[in-house]
Design a protein around this motif. Structure first.
Motif, mmCIF file in Angstrom:
data_model
loop_
_atom_site.group_PDB
_atom_site.id
_atom_site.type_symbol
_atom_site.label_atom_id
_atom_site.label_comp_id
_atom_site.label_asym_id
_atom_site.label_seq_id
_atom_site.Cartn_x
_atom_site.Cartn_y
_atom_site.Cartn_z
ATOM 1 N N LYS A 20 37.368 9.450 32.639
ATOM 2 C CA LYS A 20 36.360 10.399 33.121
ATOM 3 C C LYS A 20 36.961 11.786 33.261
ATOM 4 C CE LYS A 20 33.189 7.415 35.594
ATOM 5 N NZ LYS A 20 33.099 6.749 36.900
ATOM 6 N N LYS A 21 38.168 11.860 33.843
ATOM 7 C CA LYS A 21 38.843 13.145 34.029
ATOM 8 C C LYS A 21 39.079 13.808 32.681
ATOM 9 C CE LYS A 21 41.552 12.149 38.014
ATOM 10 N NZ LYS A 21 42.911 11.710 38.326
ATOM 11 N N ARG A 22 39.531 13.014 31.719
ATOM 12 C CA ARG A 22 39.838 13.569 30.395
ATOM 13 C C ARG A 22 38.572 14.064 29.716
ATOM 14 N NH1 ARG A 22 44.997 11.062 27.510
ATOM 15 N NH2 ARG A 22 46.334 11.415 29.298
ATOM 16 N N LEU A 23 37.493 13.318 29.855
ATOM 17 C CA LEU A 23 36.236 13.712 29.217
ATOM 18 C C LEU A 23 35.735 15.032 29.806
ATOM 19 C CD1 LEU A 23 34.276 10.382 28.799
ATOM 20 C CD2 LEU A 23 35.291 11.782 27.021
ATOM 21 N N LYS A 24 35.842 15.145 31.114
ATOM 22 C CA LYS A 24 35.416 16.345 31.822
ATOM 23 C C LYS A 24 36.179 17.562 31.287
ATOM 24 C CE LYS A 24 33.900 16.978 36.551
ATOM 25 N NZ LYS A 24 34.299 16.717 37.942
ATOM 26 N N LYS A 25 37.498 17.399 31.191
ATOM 27 C CA LYS A 25 38.346 18.476 30.680
ATOM 28 C C LYS A 25 37.928 18.839 29.268
ATOM 29 C CE LYS A 25 42.726 17.672 32.811
ATOM 30 N NZ LYS A 25 44.002 17.043 32.564
ATOM 31 N N HIS A 26 37.681 17.819 28.489
ATOM 32 C CA HIS A 26 37.360 18.005 27.080
ATOM 33 C C HIS A 26 36.077 18.792 26.890
ATOM 34 C CE1 HIS A 26 37.641 16.951 22.863
ATOM 35 N NE2 HIS A 26 36.367 16.681 22.867
#
Ligand SMILES: [Zn+2]
Length: 80
Positions: free
Chosen positions: A72-78
């Motif tokens: 989730k964190k990575r997707l948000k950043k992306h």
């Protein structure tokens, strides 16, 4: 990715009946699946095999929750 995982160092065994974590049992080097761990909280007798199964499930749940957080964190950043 493994370094980002925050996993418990030690997992306590939990009683199958009440979730208690205190047991009366014989101290041994190794335990057989049918060895009995008597719960100090409710007095029910858990087998070693049963306790291990519950513990394993707990660990799996923790691991998948951690992975979900990371993704989730990575997707948000992306997408930001
Ligand atoms: Zn119990």
């Amino acid at each position: 990715m493994a370094s980002e995982l925050n996993l418990p160092k030690r997992v306590n065994m939990k009683c199958l009946f009440c979730g208690g974590e205190t047991f009366e049992f014989e101290q041994k080097e190794e335990y057989a699946p049918e060895d009995i761990f008597k719960c100090a909280t409710c007095g029910e007798e858990n087998t070693h095999e049963g306790l291990l199964a519950v513990t394993k499930e707990d660990v799996l749940k923790t691991v998948s929750a951690e992975f979900e957080n990371i993704i989730k964190k990575r997707l948000k950043k992306h997408f930001n």
